[in-house]
Design an enzyme around this catalytic site. Structure first.
Site, mmCIF file in Angstrom:
data_model
loop_
_atom_site.group_PDB
_atom_site.id
_atom_site.type_symbol
_atom_site.label_atom_id
_atom_site.label_comp_id
_atom_site.label_asym_id
_atom_site.label_seq_id
_atom_site.Cartn_x
_atom_site.Cartn_y
_atom_site.Cartn_z
ATOM 1 N N GLY A 118 -3.339 15.290 26.335
ATOM 2 C CA GLY A 118 -4.580 16.043 26.585
ATOM 3 C C GLY A 118 -4.786 16.463 28.025
ATOM 4 N N LYS A 124 4.392 13.844 20.511
ATOM 5 C CA LYS A 124 4.278 13.982 21.981
ATOM 6 C C LYS A 124 5.503 13.389 22.665
ATOM 7 C CE LYS A 124 -0.700 13.584 21.442
ATOM 8 N NZ LYS A 124 -1.793 12.617 21.387
HETATM 9 N N1 LIG Z 1 -9.012 18.130 19.572
HETATM 10 C C1 LIG Z 1 -8.301 17.604 20.539
HETATM 11 O O1 LIG Z 1 -8.809 16.759 21.268
HETATM 12 C C2 LIG Z 1 -6.902 18.033 20.773
HETATM 13 C C3 LIG Z 1 -6.175 17.432 21.829
HETATM 14 C C4 LIG Z 1 -4.870 17.855 22.095
HETATM 15 C C5 LIG Z 1 -4.291 18.810 21.300
HETATM 16 N N2 LIG Z 1 -5.020 19.327 20.243
HETATM 17 C C6 LIG Z 1 -4.362 20.342 19.427
HETATM 18 O O2 LIG Z 1 -5.093 21.549 19.524
HETATM 19 C C7 LIG Z 1 -4.989 22.274 18.312
HETATM 20 C C8 LIG Z 1 -6.393 22.565 17.791
HETATM 21 O O3 LIG Z 1 -7.065 21.343 17.600
HETATM 22 P P1 LIG Z 1 -8.651 21.286 17.374
HETATM 23 O O4 LIG Z 1 -9.024 19.859 17.529
HETATM 24 O O5 LIG Z 1 -9.350 22.285 18.205
HETATM 25 O O6 LIG Z 1 -8.754 21.664 15.850
HETATM 26 P P2 LIG Z 1 -10.044 22.113 15.021
HETATM 27 O O7 LIG Z 1 -11.279 21.715 15.726
HETATM 28 O O8 LIG Z 1 -9.827 21.686 13.638
HETATM 29 O O9 LIG Z 1 -9.954 23.718 15.100
HETATM 30 C C9 LIG Z 1 -8.962 24.416 14.449
HETATM 31 C C10 LIG Z 1 -9.364 25.875 14.438
HETATM 32 O O10 LIG Z 1 -8.327 26.600 13.797
HETATM 33 C C11 LIG Z 1 -8.927 27.510 12.911
HETATM 34 N N3 LIG Z 1 -8.003 27.806 11.824
HETATM 35 C C12 LIG Z 1 -7.492 26.984 10.901
HETATM 36 N N4 LIG Z 1 -6.649 27.623 10.078
HETATM 37 C C13 LIG Z 1 -6.652 28.907 10.504
HETATM 38 C C14 LIG Z 1 -6.010 30.080 10.068
HETATM 39 N N5 LIG Z 1 -5.183 30.056 9.028
HETATM 40 N N6 LIG Z 1 -6.242 31.230 10.741
HETATM 41 C C15 LIG Z 1 -7.058 31.269 11.799
HETATM 42 N N7 LIG Z 1 -7.718 30.190 12.262
HETATM 43 C C16 LIG Z 1 -7.504 29.027 11.618
HETATM 44 C C17 LIG Z 1 -10.182 26.853 12.423
HETATM 45 O O11 LIG Z 1 -11.069 27.838 11.967
HETATM 46 P P3 LIG Z 1 -12.554 27.514 11.391
HETATM 47 O O12 LIG Z 1 -13.289 26.911 12.542
HETATM 48 O O13 LIG Z 1 -13.091 28.811 10.989
HETATM 49 O O14 LIG Z 1 -12.323 26.543 10.261
HETATM 50 C C18 LIG Z 1 -10.641 26.161 13.713
HETATM 51 O O15 LIG Z 1 -11.417 27.029 14.476
HETATM 52 C C19 LIG Z 1 -4.126 21.398 17.385
HETATM 53 O O16 LIG Z 1 -2.789 21.775 17.506
HETATM 54 C C20 LIG Z 1 -4.314 20.011 17.961
HETATM 55 O O17 LIG Z 1 -3.236 19.143 17.671
HETATM 56 C C21 LIG Z 1 -6.289 18.973 19.987
#
Ligand SMILES: NC(=O)c1ccc[n+]([C@@H]2O[C@H](COP(=O)([O-])OP(=O)(O)OC[C@H]3O[C@@H](n4cnc5c(N)ncnc54)[C@H](OP(=O)(O)O)[C@@H]3O)[C@@H](O)[C@H]2O)c1
Length: 426
Positions: A132, A203
């Site tokens: 992160g 990771k």
């Molecule tokens: N959260 C963390 O702390 C964190 C840390 C490090 C890395 N990551 C990485 O960052 C990435 C995103 O994580 P996140 O936590 O932000 O996930 P999240 O809150 O679940 O958000 C995912 C987003 O992707 C959208 N989405 C899903 N399927 C889609 C599609 N087919 N077409 C277009 N948009 C789509 C969703 O849309 P809707 O909102 O409309 O459903 C949502 O806005 C992942 O790879 C995760 O591993 C996250």
């Protein structure tokens, strides 16, 4: 620099907030303004707490790759396949730089995407994908670039670290603490990716490539999660002067590369043992620099968006480097050392009937497999019931220990599968 953001969930919204809040600062740091011009999500009607007015909305995220107004694509959806992979592929093919937080995608397709980026003379950046908010990718790729790495290890999953810390502090069992973590939002409804070690392994596979110049090889990571860690193990760990942490370890030995994720006993006085709660930490050891330690928040809107923005700024300012530090065609496969060949010290907990001769039989099993015991203690005294016999070993090859435990499991006085936790030499 005009950004197209695919995925406006936790991370995507964080990025939009930074662009809104720090517009002038970002423009000064980049040498040009940063603007979000297009976004994609699944639900157009969802209130995301940020203003999306003026941004082009795409139902199909892959269309961002061909939008002539989008200069750089931010892939913040997730998943190793499907739309995330397709979008990154199409954007790189179109010569557009891609910034992603998607460790699953890079762990599985990292080498292929790195090659694609180079073929199209563009960049693929992923600081947010590992630990992160901690700038560990930059530290390894740039800050420590003059070193040969000997080992890189760390706490790469905040959910597991939170659960293990709480188990130690409250004496609670894994299941109860996991349920609390889910209520508090520190664990997903389906926690398996985190607690089974898969997220940390994604990771680690990326870190291995960066540190050792090998193609990303997620399939050869040995993975063991924290479900089997009990309150009793944590209590015994304390007695022996250890804490239990889920570590990802990448190490180069004379036999090749070890990549493993599993619970470890770590001496209480080490830096890594003192990383508590949802925090992450990475230790990178180089031949000239020695040991360097990085700690911070491994997830969450702010820290992850901070890391994404760092990549955006680097690319916009022209500070780019090959995805894994060296050109993709220079990534060289090294033999992977299976965990059974790991040599180290071990903690073992046996559950046996409290009968005369039991300790002698256990000692014989260890002797027959050439496993040397460092210390041994038995708790409880009740001939009718089982007791715990806990021991630590001197350095031994893992397969010998596994054979010894197999012998012990067949004894009549053994009542539960022996438990074994690797002791980390930090
Ligand atoms: N959260 C963390 O702390 C964190 C840390 C490090 C890395 N990551 C990485 O960052 C990435 C995103 O994580 P996140 O936590 O932000 O996930 P999240 O809150 O679940 O958000 C995912 C987003 O992707 C959208 N989405 C899903 N399927 C889609 C599609 N087919 N077409 C277009 N948009 C789509 C969703 O849309 P809707 O909102 O409309 O459903 C949502 O806005 C992942 O790879 C995760 O591993 C996250």
């Amino acid at each position: 620099m005009r950004l197209g953001i695919a995925g406006i969930g936790t991370v995507g919204v964080g990025v939009i907030k930074i662009v809104e809040k720090h517009g002038e600062l970002l423009a000064n740091r980049c040498g040009e303004p940063i603007e979000v011009v297009a976004v994609s999500g699944r639900d157009r009607t969802k209130d995301r707490g940020v203003n999306l007015d003026g941004m082009t909305w795409y139902d199909n995220a892959v269309d961002l790759a061909s939008d002539p107004n989008v200069d750089m694509v931010l892939e913040l959806i997730g998943g190793s396949e499907g739309v995330a992979r397709e979008l990154c592929t199409k954007a790189l093919e179109a010569g557009k730089p891609v910034v992603t937080a998607n460790k699953a995608l890079l762990a599985v397709h990292g080498t292929e995407l790195a090659t694609l980026a180079e073929q199209n003379n563009t960049s693929l950046a992923y600081e947010a994908a590992v630990a992160g908010g901690i700038p560990i990718v930059k530290a390894i790729r740039e800050g420590l670039a003059g070193n040969v790495f000997t080992r890189v290890y760390g706490i790469l999953n905040g959910t597991c670290n939170y659960i293990l810390t709480e188990m130690e502090e409250t004496g609670g069992d894994f299941g109860d603490i996991l349920a609390d973590a889910q209520k508090l939002g520190y664990a997903e409804a389906d926690p398996s990716f985190d607690v089974d070690g898969v997220d940390a392994a994604h990771k680690l596979a990326i870190l291995t490539s960066l540190a050792f110049g090998t193609p990303v090889d997620f399939d050869s990571v040995y993975i063991e999660g924290i479900r089997e860690v009990t309150a009793l193990d944590i209590q015994f760990a304390q007695e022996f002067g250890y804490r239990i942490r889920l570590l990802g370890v990448a190490r180069q030995t004379e036999k090749g590369i070890e990549q493993r994720v599993h619970p470890c006993m770590v001496k209480r006085e080490t830096a890594i043992a003192n990383v508590s709660g949802v925090f992450n930490a990475v230790v990178a050891e180089g031949d000239f620099v020695d040991s360097t330690v990085y700690e911070g928040r491994g997830a969450g809107e702010g820290p992850t968006a901070s890391a994404v923005m760092a990549d955006v700024i680097d690319i916009t300012s022209g500070r780019t480097s090959p995805t894994f530090g060296i050109p993709a065609n220079k990534l060289t496969d090294l033999p992977k050392v299976p965990v059974k060949e790991h040599v180290g010290c071990y903690y073992v907990r046996l559950t046996v009937l409290d009968q005369p001769g039991v300790i002698a039989d256990i000692s014989a099993a260890f002797r027959d497999e050439q496993v040397s015991i460092e210390s041994l203690l038995q708790r409880g005294r009740d001939p009718e019931q089982s007791v715990s016999v806990v021991l630590t070993t001197h350095e031994v090859q893992e397969e010998a220990l596994v054979r010894a435990l197999g012998r012990i499991e067949n004894f009549d006085h053994n009542v539960a599968a022996p438990r074994m936790i690797r002791i980390a030499k930090l």
